[in-house]
Design a protein around this motif. Structure first.
Motif, PDB file in Angstrom:
ATOM      1  N   TYR A 179      -1.287  -6.486 -10.841  1.00 19.01           N
ATOM      2  CA  TYR A 179      -0.726  -5.654  -9.775  1.00 19.01           C
ATOM      3  C   TYR A 179       0.613  -5.060 -10.200  1.00 19.01           C
ATOM      4  O   TYR A 179       0.902  -3.903  -9.900  1.00 19.01           O
ATOM      5  CB  TYR A 179      -0.549  -6.462  -8.483  1.00 19.01           C
TER       6      TYR A 179
ATOM      7  N   SER B  61      -2.258   2.452  -9.801  1.00 18.66           N
ATOM      8  CA  SER B  61      -1.685   1.973  -8.539  1.00 18.66           C
ATOM      9  C   SER B  61      -2.586   2.339  -7.355  1.00 18.66           C
ATOM     10  O   SER B  61      -2.655   1.592  -6.375  1.00 18.66           O
ATOM     11  CB  SER B  61      -0.276   2.521  -8.333  1.00 18.66           C
TER      12      SER B  61
ATOM     13  N   ARG C 108       0.828  -1.205   0.000  1.00 22.21           N
ATOM     14  CA  ARG C 108       0.000   0.000   0.000  1.00 22.21           C
ATOM     15  C   ARG C 108       0.861   1.252   0.000  1.00 22.21           C
ATOM     16  O   ARG C 108       0.569   2.213  -0.711  1.00 22.21           O
ATOM     17  CB  ARG C 108      -0.941  -0.001   1.202  1.00 22.21           C
TER      18      ARG C 108
ATOM     19  N   ARG D 272      -6.605  -3.597  -0.361  1.00 20.67           N
ATOM     20  CA  ARG D 272      -7.141  -3.303   0.964  1.00 20.67           C
ATOM     21  C   ARG D 272      -8.516  -3.942   1.150  1.00 20.67           C
ATOM     22  O   ARG D 272      -8.793  -4.558   2.186  1.00 20.67           O
ATOM     23  CB  ARG D 272      -7.245  -1.795   1.161  1.00 20.67           C
TER      24      ARG D 272
ATOM     25  N   TYR E  10       8.417  -0.650  -6.270  1.00 17.00           N
ATOM     26  CA  TYR E  10       6.997  -1.004  -6.337  1.00 17.00           C
ATOM     27  C   TYR E  10       6.818  -2.408  -6.923  1.00 17.00           C
ATOM     28  O   TYR E  10       6.041  -3.205  -6.402  1.00 17.00           O
ATOM     29  CB  TYR E  10       6.210   0.006  -7.179  1.00 17.00           C
TER      30      TYR E  10
ATOM     31  N   ASP F  96      -4.176  -0.406  -4.883  1.00 16.00           N
ATOM     32  CA  ASP F  96      -4.099  -0.259  -3.431  1.00 16.00           C
ATOM     33  C   ASP F  96      -5.466  -0.473  -2.806  1.00 16.00           C
ATOM     34  O   ASP F  96      -5.624  -1.236  -1.849  1.00 16.00           O
ATOM     35  CB  ASP F  96      -3.554   1.129  -3.081  1.00 16.00           C
ATOM     36  N   ARG F  97      -6.482   0.169  -3.350  1.00  8.09           N
ATOM     37  CA  ARG F  97      -7.838   0.047  -2.810  1.00  8.09           C
ATOM     38  C   ARG F  97      -8.345  -1.395  -2.938  1.00  8.09           C
ATOM     39  O   ARG F  97      -8.954  -1.937  -2.023  1.00  8.09           O
ATOM     40  CB  ARG F  97      -8.776   1.017  -3.539  1.00  8.09           C
TER      41      ARG F  97
ATOM     42  N   ALA G  61       2.435   1.519  -3.482  1.00 13.87           N
ATOM     43  CA  ALA G  61       1.429   1.831  -4.501  1.00 13.87           C
ATOM     44  C   ALA G  61       1.116   3.319  -4.491  1.00 13.87           C
ATOM     45  O   ALA G  61       0.985   3.942  -5.554  1.00 13.87           O
ATOM     46  CB  ALA G  61       0.160   1.016  -4.270  1.00 13.87           C
ATOM     47  N   ASN G  62       1.013   3.898  -3.313  1.00 15.79           N
ATOM     48  CA  ASN G  62       0.721   5.325  -3.223  1.00 15.79           C
ATOM     49  C   ASN G  62       1.913   6.179  -3.639  1.00 15.79           C
ATOM     50  O   ASN G  62       1.747   7.173  -4.347  1.00 15.79           O
ATOM     51  CB  ASN G  62       0.241   5.688  -1.818  1.00 15.79           C
TER      52      ASN G  62
END
Length: 108
Positions: free
Chosen positions: A76, A86, A8, A94, A55, A90-91, A11-12
Motif C-alpha cells: 500500500y 494508487s 481513498r 474498498r 499519502y 484504492d479499489r 490514494a486518488n
C-alpha cells in the motif's frame, strides 16, 4: 471507516498528482532547454512530493487500523510511487472493506 475514507481520498489525489508528474512535468523537464521550466510546471513536482508524504501517512494509518500484514502494508505504501497503482490500491481497499462489512457503511 474514517481511515478508509482518508486513504481513498489520498490514494486518488496521489494518483492524479503522479499522473501529472509523469505525463506533464517530466516530459517538459526532460525536453526543456537549459532547464527552463515554467514555475507552474515546477509546482507539480513540489505538490506531488507533499501529497505523497501525506499519502504514505494515511496508507500507514489505514494499514495499522485494519491490521494489514507487513508485506501488504509495504504494498500500500509503494502504490503511491506508480501512477496507476494508487487507484488499484484504492479499489482493493474498498473491496476488502466491503467484503468484511457486507457493504454496509461503505465510504464513497
Amino acid at each position: 471507516a474514517g481511515a478508509l475514507a482518508r486513504f481513498r481520498l489520498m490514494a486518488n489525489v496521489a494518483g492524479v498528482m503522479s499522473l501529472l508528474l509523469w505525463l506533464v512535468y517530466l516530459p517538459i523537464k526532460l525536453t526543456a532547454v537549459n532547464d527552463n521550466v515554467p514555475g507552474a510546471i515546477r509546482a507539480i513536482a513540489v505538490v506531488h512530493g507533499i501529497v505523497y508524504m501525506v499519502y504514505v501517512l494515511t496508507a500507514f494509518t489505514y494499514s495499522l487500523s485494519v491490521r494489514k500484514p507487513f508485506i501488504q502494508m509495504i504494498a500500500y505504501l509503494a502504490a503511491g510511487t506508480l501512477p496507476v497503482a494508487s487507484f488499484i490500491a484504492d479499489r482493493r481497499a474498498r473491496n476488502e472493506y466491503a467484503a468484511l462489512t457486507g457493504g454496509a457503511n461503505l465510504p464513497e
